[in-house]
Design an enzyme around this catalytic site. Structure first.
Site, PDB file in Angstrom:
ATOM      1  N   HIS A 164       1.038  -1.097   0.062  1.00 11.60           N
ATOM      2  CA  HIS A 164       0.084  -0.111   0.243  1.00 11.60           C
ATOM      3  C   HIS A 164       0.887   1.259  -0.036  1.00 11.60           C
ATOM      4  CE1 HIS A 164      -3.481   2.292   0.223  1.00 11.60           C
ATOM      5  NE2 HIS A 164      -4.179   1.702   0.800  1.00 11.60           N
ATOM      6  N   ASN A 383      -8.983  -6.456 -18.348  1.00 10.00           N
ATOM      7  CA  ASN A 383      -9.144  -7.419 -19.292  1.00 10.00           C
ATOM      8  C   ASN A 383      -7.787  -7.729 -20.095  1.00 10.00           C
ATOM      9  OD1 ASN A 383      -9.852  -9.237 -21.603  1.00 10.00           O
ATOM     10  ND2 ASN A 383     -11.264  -7.476 -22.416  1.00 10.00           N
TER      11      ASN A 383
END
Length: 460
Positions: A164, A383
């Protein structure tokens, strides 16, 4: 009724390092004073689940993703380095070009066998992302840990451990989009990454000009906090459909009907969790809204085009348990909206200064809720050539080691309904009370829990 356990085996290859495919700069790059605060020094596990795609039947997803990753790291070369800690705990990236950890795996199970369990909490996640020894640490370790698992049906699961300190949800979406573009044959990312961490460095001299109630350390180390003083918690997700959101919206005054879905769900969580934990009426309680502050730099928003670092604030709404639980839901919504509007460009500069002055302190955890909105990141759209995901997002509730944090993640359930997943963790009895409070709030629009079947796995 408990479903029968699903048994399957995961076979993993040895972890390997995937470096950039071409030479990259050897340099040391400082993280910003927003990046390296204590509350971001952890790894976020995320997961992407893909169906079989007939047009990709001749392609191996592991080979495609591994090669595309090595090309993407040419542009995002700091990820191929290692985090170092300097004087006064300042974090930096040593751009060594060593690479990220990549694990090839195979499971003897199909997606259909998972049923409607392709959502948090994932009881089998420890098999879908290998726990490399020391991977829970962030310093002097690989910055990304990735496992791609082929399934019998031709689909696959991509799991990552994301440091993070290197970026927020918007930054993760940017990296994942670039990786997916390269997998589909692009020569370079459509958005060129920029470092620009100096934008969010503390001023010289640092000066706190705003009220940062999210960093008030109001409790002594020996103070008993019910929600933190337990080692037994259960993980459960709640699925909010548009009908559920409409039901909650009916609970607030007309002048608040235009408020965001984030405001409604956060207020709902804050109230129900506070009641479930049975917090004393006079105790202060907090809701911390994780705000993406990129749009708040109105003077020069172009600075953040391609920026993949953390540009977030944990703005806090504060009241007492009595006021929160004794008022209508609109009271909590108003407090949350006000807290979000406090985040301005000056607020972010003040926050960076605060981190230096207060030695990168941790946000307040006692009697605190925290919600991160991942709807705009919309990771389901990533994708690689196999279409959109069946699920793309976090693995469970909790933010780092803090159990009071959670996420709002877009999801489509097995029935094809569009909605929002809301994963939380609480001690068992508190979870039962939370579910009841939520059902009472929604009336006849009960919000379904999503726990899924149990799993039995072996790993080779």
């Amino acid at each position: 009724m408990t479903s029968s356990p699903l048994l399957f085996t995961v076979r993993r290859c040895q972890p390997e390092l995937v470096p950039p495919v071409a030479p990259t700069p050897r340099e040391v790059k400082l993280l910003s004073d927003i990046d390296d605060q204590e509350g971001l020094r952890f790894n976020v596990p995320v997961i992407f689940i893909y169906r079989r795609e007939p047009s990709m039947a001749e392609k191996d997803p592991i080979k495609v993703l591994r090669h595309a990753l090595s090309r993407t790291l040419v542009y995002y070369y700091p990820f191929a380095g290692r985090i170092r800690e300097g004087a006064r705990r300042k974090l930096m990236v040593d751009c060594t070009g060593e690479g990220v950890v990549f694990i090839e795996a195979e499971a003897d199970v199909t997606l259909d066998q998972f049923g409607d369990a392709l959502h948090p909490p994932f009881p089998c996640f420890q098999q879908l992302l290998y726990d490399v020894p020391g991977s829970e640490h962030i310093i002097d370790r690989p910055i990304r840990l990735i496992q791609v698992t082929r399934l019998k049906c031709g689909g696959f699961i991509l799991a990552l451990s994301v440091n993070h300190t290197m970026g927020d949800a918007a930054g993760l979406r940017q990296f994942m989009t670039a990786w997916a573009e390269m997998a589909r044959g692009a020569n370079q990312p459509s958005i060129q990454p920029v470092w620009n961490r100096e934008i969010l460095m503390a001023r010289d001299p640092p000066c706190i000009t705003c009220n940062h109630r999210e960093y008030e350390q109001i409790l002594s180390p020996n103070t008993y906090i019910k929600e933190e003083d337990t080692t037994i918690v259960v993980h459960q997700s709640f699925f909010f459909t548009p009908a559920h959101i409409a039901a909650i919206r009916c609970l607030v005054p007309i002048h608040l009907h235009h408020c965001t879905t984030f405001d409604l769900i956060s207020a709902c969580y804050w109230c129900c969790r506070t009641k479930a934990l049975q917090i004393e009426p006079d105790e202060e309680v907090r809701m911390m809204c994780i705000v993406n502050a990129r749009s708040r730099f109105s003077a020069n928003p172009s600075l953040f085009i391609g920026y993949y670092g953390n540009c977030i604030a944990f703005s806090a709404a504060v009241t007492t348990a009595k006021e929160l639980c004794g008022n209508q839901l609109g009271y909590a919504v108003e407090l949350i909206r006000k807290a979000k509007t406090q985040v301005t460009e000056e607020y972010m500069h003040s926050l960076a200064d605060c981190m230096v002055i207060k030695e990168r302190c941790l946000f307040t955890t006692g009697r605190t809720c925290m919600v991160s909105d991942w709807t705009r990141a919309n990771l389901s759209e990533v994708n690689f050539g196999w279409g959109e995901t069946m699920y793309g997002g976090v693995v469970k509730g909790g933010i780092g080691s803090y159990l009071g944090g959670t996420y709002i993640v877009p999801h489509k359930n097995a029935k094809g309904e569009e909605g929002l997943i809301f994963p939380i963790c609480l001690p068992p009895e508190d979870m039962k009370r939370f579910a009841k409070e939520l059902d009472d709030m929604l009336g006849n629009q009960n919000c379904p829990t999503m726990s899924g079947p149990s799993f039995i796995l072996s790993t080779l």
